[in-house]
Design a protein around this motif. Structure first.
Motif, PDB file in Angstrom:
ATOM      1  N   PRO A   1       1.101  -3.843 -12.905  1.00  0.00           N
ATOM      2  CA  PRO A   1       1.551  -4.947 -13.758  1.00  0.00           C
ATOM      3  C   PRO A   1       2.526  -5.861 -12.999  1.00  0.00           C
ATOM      4  CG  PRO A   1       1.594  -2.898 -14.996  1.00  0.00           C
ATOM      5  CD  PRO A   1       1.290  -2.535 -13.565  1.00  0.00           C
ATOM      6  N   GLY A   2       2.289  -7.165 -13.129  1.00  0.00           N
ATOM      7  CA  GLY A   2       3.136  -8.146 -12.481  1.00  0.00           C
ATOM      8  C   GLY A   2       2.641  -8.573 -11.108  1.00  0.00           C
ATOM      9  N   GLN A   3       1.733  -7.822 -10.499  1.00  0.00           N
ATOM     10  CA  GLN A   3       1.217  -8.190  -9.180  1.00  0.00           C
ATOM     11  C   GLN A   3       0.200  -9.323  -9.266  1.00  0.00           C
ATOM     12  OE1 GLN A   3       1.360  -3.788  -7.214  1.00  0.00           O
ATOM     13  NE2 GLN A   3      -0.382  -4.998  -6.712  1.00  0.00           N
ATOM     14  N   ASN A   4      -0.582  -9.332 -10.343  1.00  0.00           N
ATOM     15  CA  ASN A   4      -1.615 -10.354 -10.532  1.00  0.00           C
ATOM     16  C   ASN A   4      -2.606 -10.417  -9.379  1.00  0.00           C
ATOM     17  OD1 ASN A   4      -0.533 -11.193 -13.030  1.00  0.00           O
ATOM     18  ND2 ASN A   4       1.032 -12.343 -11.934  1.00  0.00           N
ATOM     19  N   ASP A   5      -3.003  -9.250  -8.865  1.00  0.00           N
ATOM     20  CA  ASP A   5      -4.012  -9.212  -7.824  1.00  0.00           C
ATOM     21  C   ASP A   5      -4.833  -7.936  -7.950  1.00  0.00           C
ATOM     22  OD1 ASP A   5      -2.194  -7.337  -6.902  1.00  0.00           O
ATOM     23  OD2 ASP A   5      -1.998  -8.176  -4.906  1.00  0.00           O
ATOM     24  N   TYR A   6      -5.794  -7.787  -7.070  1.00  0.00           N
ATOM     25  CA  TYR A   6      -6.673  -6.627  -7.097  1.00  0.00           C
ATOM     26  C   TYR A   6      -7.274  -6.444  -5.708  1.00  0.00           C
ATOM     27  CZ  TYR A   6     -10.593  -9.841  -6.945  1.00  0.00           C
ATOM     28  OH  TYR A   6     -11.469 -10.804  -6.549  1.00  0.00           O
ATOM     29  N   ILE A   7      -7.889  -5.285  -5.504  1.00  0.00           N
ATOM     30  CA  ILE A   7      -8.694  -5.039  -4.317  1.00  0.00           C
ATOM     31  C   ILE A   7     -10.086  -4.637  -4.791  1.00  0.00           C
ATOM     32  CG2 ILE A   7      -6.789  -4.475  -2.765  1.00  0.00           C
ATOM     33  CD1 ILE A   7      -7.379  -1.505  -3.229  1.00  0.00           C
ATOM     34  N   ASP A   8     -11.074  -4.863  -3.947  1.00  0.00           N
ATOM     35  CA  ASP A   8     -12.441  -4.502  -4.304  1.00  0.00           C
ATOM     36  C   ASP A   8     -12.611  -2.988  -4.276  1.00  0.00           C
ATOM     37  OD1 ASP A   8     -13.426  -7.112  -4.649  1.00  0.00           O
ATOM     38  OD2 ASP A   8     -13.739  -7.325  -2.487  1.00  0.00           O
ATOM     39  N   VAL A   9     -13.418  -2.499  -5.209  1.00  0.00           N
ATOM     40  CA  VAL A   9     -13.769  -1.086  -5.294  1.00  0.00           C
ATOM     41  C   VAL A   9     -15.282  -1.000  -5.136  1.00  0.00           C
ATOM     42  CG1 VAL A   9     -13.807   0.948  -6.791  1.00  0.00           C
ATOM     43  CG2 VAL A   9     -11.842  -0.577  -6.817  1.00  0.00           C
TER      44      VAL A   9
ATOM     45  N   ILE B   1       3.481  -1.629   3.484  1.00  0.00           N
ATOM     46  CA  ILE B   1       4.474  -2.661   3.827  1.00  0.00           C
ATOM     47  C   ILE B   1       5.417  -2.967   2.667  1.00  0.00           C
ATOM     48  CG2 ILE B   1       4.815  -5.065   4.514  1.00  0.00           C
ATOM     49  CD1 ILE B   1       2.440  -4.843   6.296  1.00  0.00           C
ATOM     50  N   HIS B   2       4.869  -3.466   1.569  1.00  0.00           N
ATOM     51  CA  HIS B   2       5.723  -3.865   0.443  1.00  0.00           C
ATOM     52  C   HIS B   2       5.578  -2.984  -0.784  1.00  0.00           C
ATOM     53  CE1 HIS B   2       5.568  -7.779   2.707  1.00  0.00           C
ATOM     54  NE2 HIS B   2       6.851  -7.579   2.577  1.00  0.00           N
ATOM     55  N   ARG B   3       4.828  -1.883  -0.642  1.00  0.00           N
ATOM     56  CA  ARG B   3       4.667  -0.909  -1.716  1.00  0.00           C
ATOM     57  C   ARG B   3       3.916  -1.456  -2.944  1.00  0.00           C
ATOM     58  NH1 ARG B   3       7.038   1.707   1.763  1.00  0.00           N
ATOM     59  NH2 ARG B   3       8.904   2.921   1.859  1.00  0.00           N
ATOM     60  N   TYR B   4       3.103  -2.486  -2.726  1.00  0.00           N
ATOM     61  CA  TYR B   4       2.215  -2.909  -3.806  1.00  0.00           C
ATOM     62  C   TYR B   4       1.246  -1.767  -4.062  1.00  0.00           C
ATOM     63  CZ  TYR B   4       3.561  -7.826  -4.171  1.00  0.00           C
ATOM     64  OH  TYR B   4       4.221  -8.995  -4.423  1.00  0.00           O
ATOM     65  N   SER B   5       0.796  -1.613  -5.309  1.00  0.00           N
ATOM     66  CA  SER B   5      -0.087  -0.497  -5.626  1.00  0.00           C
ATOM     67  C   SER B   5      -1.347  -0.984  -6.337  1.00  0.00           C
ATOM     68  CB  SER B   5       0.647   0.534  -6.481  1.00  0.00           C
ATOM     69  OG  SER B   5       1.011  -0.006  -7.722  1.00  0.00           O
ATOM     70  N   TYR B   6      -2.435  -0.234  -6.114  1.00  0.00           N
ATOM     71  CA  TYR B   6      -3.747  -0.579  -6.652  1.00  0.00           C
ATOM     72  C   TYR B   6      -4.414   0.670  -7.201  1.00  0.00           C
ATOM     73  CZ  TYR B   6      -2.660  -4.692  -4.032  1.00  0.00           C
ATOM     74  OH  TYR B   6      -2.008  -5.794  -3.566  1.00  0.00           O
TER      75      TYR B   6
END
Length: 112
Positions: free
Chosen positions: A78-86, A64-69
């Protein structure tokens, strides 16, 4: 740690993204450079199905917004200030398994 067998024959010779349900969790499997990674299935930013995105340079990209993890750490760019579980993936004699830590294991991990 509770381990769930991936109910598919996974071929690691080709890149792939696949959303699957294991127990009461939905995860995104990422096949990248001969390894299988298990991550949160949904983007924390927009709730998009990450299996509909793509993987490039060890980054899982939200469609959708091209956020990357990062597929190894779950850390957002950098700059997203988030994460996903691994989640850990382990090869056993009868197939691939994904592990989910229980509440106590997760709490203990926070006190290291």
């Amino acid at each position: 740690m509770k381990w769930y067998k991936i109910p598919y024959n996974i071929q690691t010779d080709q890149p792939f993204l696949k959303r699957i349900k294991l127990g009461d969790r939905t995860v995104c499997l990422v096949g990248y450079e001969g390894k299988v990674h298990a991550l949160s299935a949904f983007c924390p930013h927009a709730g998009a199905d990450l299996a509909q995105g793509w993987c490039k340079d060890e980054q899982l990209i939200c469609p959708i917004h091209r956020y990357s993890y990062n597929i190894n750490t779950g850390k957002g760019a950098p700059g997203q200030n988030d994460y996903i579980d691994v989640f850990p993936v382990e090869q056993k004699a009868d197939g691939l398994y994904v592990g989910f830590a229980g509440l106590w294991e997760r709490l203990k991990g926070g006190f290291k």
